[in-house]
Design a protein around this motif. Structure first.
Motif, PDB file in Angstrom:
ATOM      1  N   SER A 156     -37.659  -7.398 -12.532  1.00  0.00           N
ATOM      2  CA  SER A 156     -39.152  -7.972 -12.741  1.00  0.00           C
ATOM      3  C   SER A 156     -40.060  -6.714 -12.015  1.00  0.00           C
ATOM      4  N   ARG A 157     -39.483  -6.483 -10.689  1.00  0.00           N
ATOM      5  CA  ARG A 157     -40.365  -5.616 -10.075  1.00  0.00           C
ATOM      6  C   ARG A 157     -40.651  -4.239 -10.744  1.00  0.00           C
ATOM      7  N   LEU A 158     -39.773  -4.034 -11.648  1.00  0.00           N
ATOM      8  CA  LEU A 158     -39.910  -2.488 -12.426  1.00  0.00           C
ATOM      9  C   LEU A 158     -40.548  -2.848 -13.841  1.00  0.00           C
ATOM     10  N   GLY A 159     -41.187  -3.933 -14.035  1.00  0.00           N
ATOM     11  CA  GLY A 159     -41.584  -4.283 -15.165  1.00  0.00           C
ATOM     12  C   GLY A 159     -40.721  -4.824 -16.416  1.00  0.00           C
ATOM     13  N   VAL A 169     -35.466 -17.469 -12.287  1.00  0.00           N
ATOM     14  CA  VAL A 169     -36.212 -16.282 -12.043  1.00  0.00           C
ATOM     15  C   VAL A 169     -36.096 -15.245 -13.256  1.00  0.00           C
ATOM     16  N   ALA A 170     -35.640 -15.625 -14.259  1.00  0.00           N
ATOM     17  CA  ALA A 170     -35.426 -14.622 -15.488  1.00  0.00           C
ATOM     18  C   ALA A 170     -36.287 -14.916 -16.600  1.00  0.00           C
ATOM     19  N   HIS A 171     -36.564 -14.132 -17.581  1.00  0.00           N
ATOM     20  CA  HIS A 171     -37.524 -14.449 -18.638  1.00  0.00           C
ATOM     21  C   HIS A 171     -37.002 -15.333 -19.678  1.00  0.00           C
ATOM     22  N   ALA A 172     -35.761 -15.201 -19.881  1.00  0.00           N
ATOM     23  CA  ALA A 172     -35.024 -16.127 -20.774  1.00  0.00           C
ATOM     24  C   ALA A 172     -33.637 -16.482 -20.395  1.00  0.00           C
ATOM     25  N   MET A 219     -30.390 -11.852  -8.384  1.00  0.00           N
ATOM     26  CA  MET A 219     -31.020 -10.945  -7.659  1.00  0.00           C
ATOM     27  C   MET A 219     -31.376  -9.508  -8.526  1.00  0.00           C
ATOM     28  N   LEU A 220     -30.375  -9.587  -9.585  1.00  0.00           N
ATOM     29  CA  LEU A 220     -30.844  -8.349 -10.726  1.00  0.00           C
ATOM     30  C   LEU A 220     -32.038  -8.708 -11.295  1.00  0.00           C
ATOM     31  N   SER A 221     -32.188  -9.899 -11.537  1.00  0.00           N
ATOM     32  CA  SER A 221     -33.644 -10.275 -12.578  1.00  0.00           C
ATOM     33  C   SER A 221     -34.683 -10.230 -11.560  1.00  0.00           C
TER      34      SER A 221
END
Ligand code: AMP
Length: 345
Positions: free
Chosen positions: A24-27, A43-46, A18-20
């Protein structure tokens, strides 16, 4: 604006997930470090899948991000030392050290002038009778480290029939509370403090079942709760979101424990506030201003535990219900699989 682009998160459970999403909503991009299965990885970049003892993996992880935060407090010290030599850790190490060990935590809170349950260190089983004599009964024996969701805890009501936790512990006097509440407090990099409305928590079998806001307690109690949570955050020079669990008693509030991270009892903020606890934490650790955490709805958060998952089709069809599922594989008893936020209207 922050010049941060990438946030490392130690731990890949639902809180990291949920932190990720909030980041992501904040770019911002998140990089998850998790030794086991990682619902946050979806849901994470890496994602780095490696043990906390893998120095090369830890180094690569730390070098790939601008700041590191965590979603659980039991990260080994050696891993934190290595990461901190490369990149800042927020919330800071003191907050982690204080909350990793119940003895240190209670001593810190007491020294801050806050009330905690009477407690005594019990390093070995042979110290237990003396601790019981000092603290009295009923009491709860809790491991100093690595306890969560009531794990590593033994109730003691009979001094001649005690059980040992198997590890250095703290004996705590049982508190005769009328309610359990928690405050989710945030402190920004600039020292600004903001707290969400306290929630009323109901546990079952040591696991949080529901959080209800408003909590229904008088303003003098909720104000007290918010003020003391702010004091804790400021005393620790804290940056990020913290959960403070409290017992309500006729003589005032007693601090049960602090969690230096987003907290299960703050999930209601997803449906009750413009800026939820996850975004608030990301804002703080990224050096952004804190957001508006004022409550605009009455919410009941309910955890979906084990085969509660069978209720999801009905819940999805229920008006005013927000469903969150964590994408975990197997619904074992006692395992948190998701939660709902039921908005009262
Ligand atoms: P903890 O792991 O310390 O958060 O404890 C889990 C739950 O056990 C709490 O939320 C309370 O419901 C209960 N509990 C823990 N410590 C005490 C205490 N000293 N007195 C009464 N209940 C407690």
């Amino acid at each position: 604006m922050t010049d941060m682009r990438s946030i490392g998160i130690l731990g890949g459970g639902q809180l990291g997930r949920m932190l990720s999403v909030a980041a992501s909503r904040l770019g911002l991009r998140c990089h998850i470090y998790e030794p086991g299965a990682a619902p946050a990885g979806d849901v994470a970049h890496a994602v780095t899948t490696a043990p906390y003892e893998d120095e090369a993996a830890l180094r690569r992880f730390a070098e790939s991000v601008d700041v590191v935060t965590y979603e659980f407090e039991n990260v080994p010290t050696s891993a934190l030392d290595l990461i901190e030599s490369i990149v800042p850790i927020r919330p800071n190490r003191r907050a982690l050290a204080v909350s990793q060990d119940r003895q240190t935590e209670k001593t810190f809170l007491r020294d801050l002038g806050l009330r905690v349950a009477p407690f005594a260190a019990v390093d070995t089983e042979s110290n237990l009778p003396a601790a019981i004599a000092e603290i009295g009964m009923p009491a709860i024996l809790k491991t100093r480290r690595m306890g969560y969701d009531g794990k590593g805890q033994v109730r003691i009501t009979d001094a001649s029939a005690t059980e040992w936790t198997g590890a250095p512990s703290v004996l705590e006097r049982f508190v005769d509370f009328s309610a359990e509440i928690s405050v989710i407090v945030a402190r920004g990099a600039d020292g600004q403090v903001a707290a969400y409305d306290p929630g009323l928590n109901v546990h079952q079998g040591g696991i949080l079942r529901t959080t209800t806001v408003p909590c229904g307690l008088p303003a003098r109690v909720t104000t007290d709760a918010v003020l003391l949570a702010g004091r804790i955050a400021t005393a620790l020079n804290y940056i990020g979101v913290m959960g403070v669990e409290l017992f309500v008693t006729p003589d005032g509030l007693i601090v049960n424990e602090i969690a230096p991270r987003v907290h299960n009892s703050g999930h209601w903020t997803q449906a009750g506030c413009a800026v939820d606890q996850f975004e608030q934490h990301i804002r703080a650790v990224a050096g952004l201003p804190l957001g508006d955490g004022s409550r605009y709805a009455d919410v009941v958060m309910e955890n979906l535990i084990g085969d509660d998952l069978d209720r999801v089709p009905t819940l999805l069809a229920t008006p005013g219900v927000q469903v969150h599922l964590y994408g975990k594989g197997e619904a074992r008893p006692g395992r948190k699989m998701g939660h709902i936020n039921r908005i009262a209207r």
